[in-house]
Enzyme design. Structure first.
Site, short mmCIF file in Angstrom:
data_model
loop_
_atom_site.label_atom_id
_atom_site.label_comp_id
_atom_site.label_asym_id
_atom_site.label_seq_id
_atom_site.Cartn_x
_atom_site.Cartn_y
_atom_site.Cartn_z
N ASP A 32 -6.72 42.25 -35.31
CA ASP A 32 -7.50 43.46 -35.07
C ASP A 32 -8.76 43.55 -35.93
OD1 ASP A 32 -5.56 44.19 -33.27
OD2 ASP A 32 -4.55 45.58 -34.62
N ARG A 60 -4.63 48.26 -32.77
CA ARG A 60 -3.73 49.37 -33.07
C ARG A 60 -4.48 50.59 -33.58
NH1 ARG A 60 1.43 49.46 -33.70
NH2 ARG A 60 2.67 47.71 -32.95
#
Length: 367
Positions: free
Chosen positions: A132, A178
Site C-alpha cells: 500500500d 487499506r
C-alpha cells in the site's frame, strides 16, 4: 557471523530480490564464514517444527529474483519473543533481517530491545515492505511501482468491458489500499482512462451536487461508457468500520466494490435505464508478480544497505529511500506515524480530479 532473514505479512513484488541481495552481500561483499538462515513462514518459522529454517547461499538464491512471492513463505502473526530469542541463542545468530510492514517492524524492534536487555550481540535490521506504500518517511516502498504497473491490465480490461457491453457500460476495478489510496491513485494516473477514483482519504458522496453517481451518469452519456477504480479501504464513512481483525491486527474491510456496483445499477434504474456493470477484483494478482526493473534496482539498494548498516554496528534500524537518498531510519520513528495516508489536498489528488473530472468531496478546512 551467522545471520537470518524472515519475511512477514502479505506478499509484495521484490521480496525475493531483497532476500537475494542480503544473502549475496553477506557472502560476496563481506565474506562471512558463518551461515545465513532463511526463516520459513514468518515469525512462526523461528520455532515451528513443521517449517524448519533453510540455509541460504549465493547459489541457492541465484535465480529467485525472477519469481514472484517469497521463497521463504510468509504469514501473519506468530510472534513469540521467547521462542525467537531461543532460536537466536541456539543458532548463535549475530545479524537478523526482518522484511515487513509497520506491524512487523514493531516486532522487529521488540527483538532488538530484548537482545539489548539480555546482552546478546545481535544487529537487528528491518526492510520496509508494504504493497500500500503506507510506511511513513520513505519515498516509496519496494514493489509499489510493479504493482501499479500490474494494475494497468485490470483497468484496461475494465475499459474494454465497459466499451463493448451495451447499454451504459461501466467497469469497476477494486485495488488494494487499506488506509491509503496510493495504488488506486497512481494506477488511475498511469492509465489515463479512469472516470472515477475512490480512495480512503476522500469521503464518498453518492448523490447530490458532488455525488459520484450523477458524475458517472454524465460521463456515460458523454462518451458511452465509464471506468471506476476504487481502493479496498474506501467508503467506511458509508459502510461503517468493522470490529473484526485478522492475525496481524488489521481490521477487516467492508465490500466497497460490490456496494458500488449495486449502487450504480440502482441509480441508473431510477433514471429508467439499465447499466451494464462489470466488476473486476485483481487484488492478489498485482502483488504476486516479480519486481520490474525499477523495483529490482531499489531492492538491491535496500538489501545491500541493510547489510552495510549491521556490519557497521547499527541495530534497531530500518532502511529506505528518503528524498532520493538511502538512509538508516530508527524503527520507533518509522512506525510511530504509520500507516501514512495520501494528502487529499496535495498535487496527486489534484491530478486525479483533473484527469477524471469527478467532483471534489474533500471537506473544506476549518478556519
Amino acid at each position: 557471523v551467522n545471520a537470518c532473514i524472515v519475511t512477514c505479512g502479505g506478499l509484495c513484488p521484490g521480496l525475493n530480490n531483497v532476500i537475494r541481495e542480503i544473502t549475496r552481500s553477506l557472502f560476496y561483499l563481506y565474506g562471512i564464514e558463518g551461515k545465513c538462515y532463511g526463516i520459513v513462514g514468518g515469525y512462526g518459522g523461528f520455532y515451528d517444527p513443521d517449517t524448519p529454517p533453510i540455509e541460504l547461499t549465493p547459489e541457492t538464491v541465484r535465480h529467485i529474483h525472477h519469481q514472484g512471492g517469497t521463497v521463504l513463505g510468509s504469514s501473519r502473526g506468530g510472534f513469540d519473543i521467547d521462542k525467537i530469542i531461543a532460536f537466536i541463542k541456539k543458532k548463535n545468530i549475530r545479524q537478523m533481517y526482518v522484511i515487513g510492514g509497520d506491524g512487523t517492524h514493531r516486532g522487529c524492534y521488540k527483538i532488538h530491545e530484548t537482545c539489548m536487555e539480555l546482552g546478546l550481540h545481535v544487529a537487528v535490521a528491518g526492510i520496509p515492505k508494504t504493497i500500500d506504500n503506507d510506511v511513513d518517511y520513505i519515498d516509496r516502498s519496494f514493489g509499489f511501482i510493479s504493482s501499479v504497473e500490474q494494475a494497468q491490465a485490470a483497468i484496461k480490461a475494465a475499459a474494454t468491458e465497459a466499451m463493448c457491453n451495451l447499454p451504459n457500460g461501466i467497469g469497476i476495478v477494486k485495488l488494494m489500499g487499506r488506509s491509503s489510496g496510493y495504488i488506486a491513485a497512481h494506477a488511475t494516473l498511469g492509465s489515463g482512462d479512469v472516470d472515477l477514483c475512490l480512495i480512503p482519504e476522500v469521503p464518498i458522496v453518492l448523490d447530490g451536487e458532488t455525488g459520484c453517481l450523477p458524475h458517472l451518469w454524465r460521463r456515460v452519456k458523454n462518451k458511452g461508457y465509464a471506468v471506476v477504480v476504487v481502493a479496498e479501504g474506501a467508503g467506511e464513512e458509508i459502510l461503517g468500520e468493522s470490529t473484526e481483525t485478522d492475525a496481524s491486527g488489521n481490521k477487516k474491510l467492508p465490500q466497497i466494490g460490490e456496494f458500488m456496483k449495486d449502487e450504480i445499477s440502482a441509480f441508473f434504474k431510477s433514471k429508467g435505464e439499465v447499466a451494464t456493470v462489470k466488476y473486476i477484483d485483481p487484488s492478489y494478482m498485482i502483488r504476486s508478480v516479480p519486481a520490474n526493473a525499477t523495483d529490482s534496482l531499489y531492492c538491491m539498494q535496500l538489501g545491500q544497505n541493510a547489510v552495510h548498516g549491521t556490519m557497521a554496528g547499527y541495530t534497531g534500524f530500518s532502511v529506505g529511500l528518503c528524498n532520493n537518498k538511502m538512509c538508516f531510519l530508527p524503527i520507533p520513528e518509522l512506525v510511530a506515524t504509520s500507516p501514512r495516508q495520501m494528502n487529499p489536498r496535495g498535487r496527486t489528488w489534484e491530478r486525479i480530479l483533473a484527469l477524471t473530472r469527478q467532483p471534489n468531496t474533500v471537506p473544506k478546512k476549518k478556519k
